[in-house]
Scaffold this motif. Structure first.
Motif, mmCIF file in Angstrom:
data_model
loop_
_atom_site.group_PDB
_atom_site.id
_atom_site.type_symbol
_atom_site.label_atom_id
_atom_site.label_comp_id
_atom_site.label_asym_id
_atom_site.label_seq_id
_atom_site.Cartn_x
_atom_site.Cartn_y
_atom_site.Cartn_z
ATOM 1 N N THR A 8 0.832 -1.193 0.000
ATOM 2 C CA THR A 8 0.000 0.000 0.000
ATOM 3 C C THR A 8 0.872 1.250 0.000
ATOM 4 O O THR A 8 2.075 1.189 0.209
ATOM 5 C CB THR A 8 -0.911 0.019 1.238
ATOM 6 N N THR A 11 0.928 5.391 -4.021
ATOM 7 C CA THR A 11 0.535 6.660 -4.647
ATOM 8 C C THR A 11 1.079 7.863 -3.879
ATOM 9 O O THR A 11 0.819 9.002 -4.271
ATOM 10 C CB THR A 11 -1.000 6.781 -4.728
ATOM 11 N N ARG A 12 1.824 7.623 -2.825
ATOM 12 C CA ARG A 12 2.234 8.720 -1.941
ATOM 13 C C ARG A 12 3.163 9.719 -2.623
ATOM 14 O O ARG A 12 3.341 10.833 -2.147
ATOM 15 C CB ARG A 12 2.907 8.169 -0.684
ATOM 16 N N SER A 16 -0.599 7.819 -10.091
ATOM 17 C CA SER A 16 -2.031 7.574 -10.166
ATOM 18 C C SER A 16 -2.366 6.250 -9.492
ATOM 19 O O SER A 16 -1.516 5.346 -9.408
ATOM 20 C CB SER A 16 -2.488 7.518 -11.618
ATOM 21 N N PRO A 17 -3.598 6.085 -9.017
ATOM 22 C CA PRO A 17 -4.007 4.795 -8.444
ATOM 23 C C PRO A 17 -3.827 3.648 -9.438
ATOM 24 O O PRO A 17 -3.479 2.532 -9.040
ATOM 25 C CB PRO A 17 -5.478 5.018 -8.101
ATOM 26 N N GLU A 18 -4.052 3.925 -10.706
ATOM 27 C CA GLU A 18 -3.900 2.886 -11.721
ATOM 28 C C GLU A 18 -2.447 2.436 -11.850
ATOM 29 O O GLU A 18 -2.158 1.233 -11.962
ATOM 30 C CB GLU A 18 -4.413 3.390 -13.074
ATOM 31 N N ALA A 20 -0.094 2.697 -9.530
ATOM 32 C CA ALA A 20 0.268 1.996 -8.298
ATOM 33 C C ALA A 20 -0.296 0.581 -8.302
ATOM 34 O O ALA A 20 0.383 -0.382 -7.906
ATOM 35 C CB ALA A 20 -0.230 2.772 -7.090
ATOM 36 N N ALA A 21 -1.540 0.439 -8.739
ATOM 37 C CA ALA A 21 -2.161 -0.886 -8.785
ATOM 38 C C ALA A 21 -1.434 -1.801 -9.752
ATOM 39 O O ALA A 21 -1.283 -3.011 -9.492
ATOM 40 C CB ALA A 21 -3.629 -0.757 -9.182
ATOM 41 N N ASP A 25 -0.008 -5.270 -8.528
ATOM 42 C CA ASP A 25 -0.505 -6.493 -9.164
ATOM 43 C C ASP A 25 0.633 -7.254 -9.847
ATOM 44 O O ASP A 25 0.648 -8.490 -9.848
ATOM 45 C CB ASP A 25 -1.581 -6.154 -10.191
ATOM 46 N N LEU A 95 6.934 5.478 -10.204
ATOM 47 C CA LEU A 95 5.897 5.942 -9.284
ATOM 48 C C LEU A 95 6.248 7.281 -8.648
ATOM 49 O O LEU A 95 5.464 7.812 -7.858
ATOM 50 C CB LEU A 95 5.662 4.889 -8.189
#
Length: 212
Positions: A8, A11-12, A16-18, A20-21, A25, A95
């Motif tokens: 987790t 994104t800090r 983007s959330p995408e 980071a995901a 993943d 990131l």
């Protein structure tokens, strides 16, 4: 289990959330690769649990996630760790992570090739302790670990495996201390040495430890 382990906070640094995901993943997918028997999400979960006990900082936790991201049992010693460090550097930089954090995570990942950290390298000591905590696992878990590592090296003939594995086990047993953290030393050292000695005996006559 995997969902609970997904790293987790990626994104800090403004990603983007995408994005980071995708990194999270991708890491999970790597630890699910079919050639892995020990270096799986279970191993990552165990390492992270120890890091939580040791109040590990962000750089160490990130290094734990990346330290076996590239795992090729057929590669030369240290090659997988170097490739994992390069992956960590690339992914964290994408990131937006600060350069000093990226460099430190990469350094820590490479350190896991030998599990040695200098006397003033507290982050390295914490990561090495967590990664080696399996050595002090209860007998049933250690036996599963032992079998899983052998499965990952199924391509190695038995004689070569016994010789190589004995050298690794003997190297650990020669250390005056397996764990830097005092709590882990008290809790795990004796059991770890017992596990190592039993496995060394199980390897048989071909498992003599090389002389210094």
């Amino acid at each position: 289990m995997a969902q609970a382990l997904v790293p987790t906070g990626l994104t800090r640094w403004g990603a983007s959330p995408e994005a980071a995901a995708a990194v999270a993943d991708g890491l999970v997918a790597r630890y699910r690769e079919p050639h892995r028997s020990y270096h799986t999400l279970e191993h990552i979960g165990e390492v992270l649990a120890v890091l939580e006990r040791l109040d590990a900082q962000q750089d160490v936790v990130l290094a734990a996630w990346f330290h076996d991201a590239v795992y090729d049992p057929r590669a030369a010693g240290g090659a997988s760790e170097r490739a994992s460090a390069e992956l960590a550097s690339d992914q964290l930089a994408r990131l937006g992570a600060p350069a000093e954090l990226v460099d430190e995570v990469a350094r820590l990942v490479e350190l896991t090739a030998g599990h040695t950290a200098g006397p003033d390298d507290h982050p390295g000591q914490v990561l090495a302790d967590a990664d080696l905590s399996i050595l002090g696992a209860p007998a049933e878990r250690y036996q599963r670990y032992q079998a899983a590592v052998r499965a990952e090296y199924a391509h190695v003939p038995d004689d070569a495996w016994r010789t190589g594995r004995a050298a690794v086990l003997g190297g650990f047993l020669e250390r005056s201390r397996l764990f830097h953290d005092e709590r882990l030393h008290v809790e795990l050292d004796a059991r770890a040495r017992g596990n190592l000695e039993r496995e060394l005996r199980s390897l048989g006559a071909g498992a003599t430890t090389p002389q210094p």
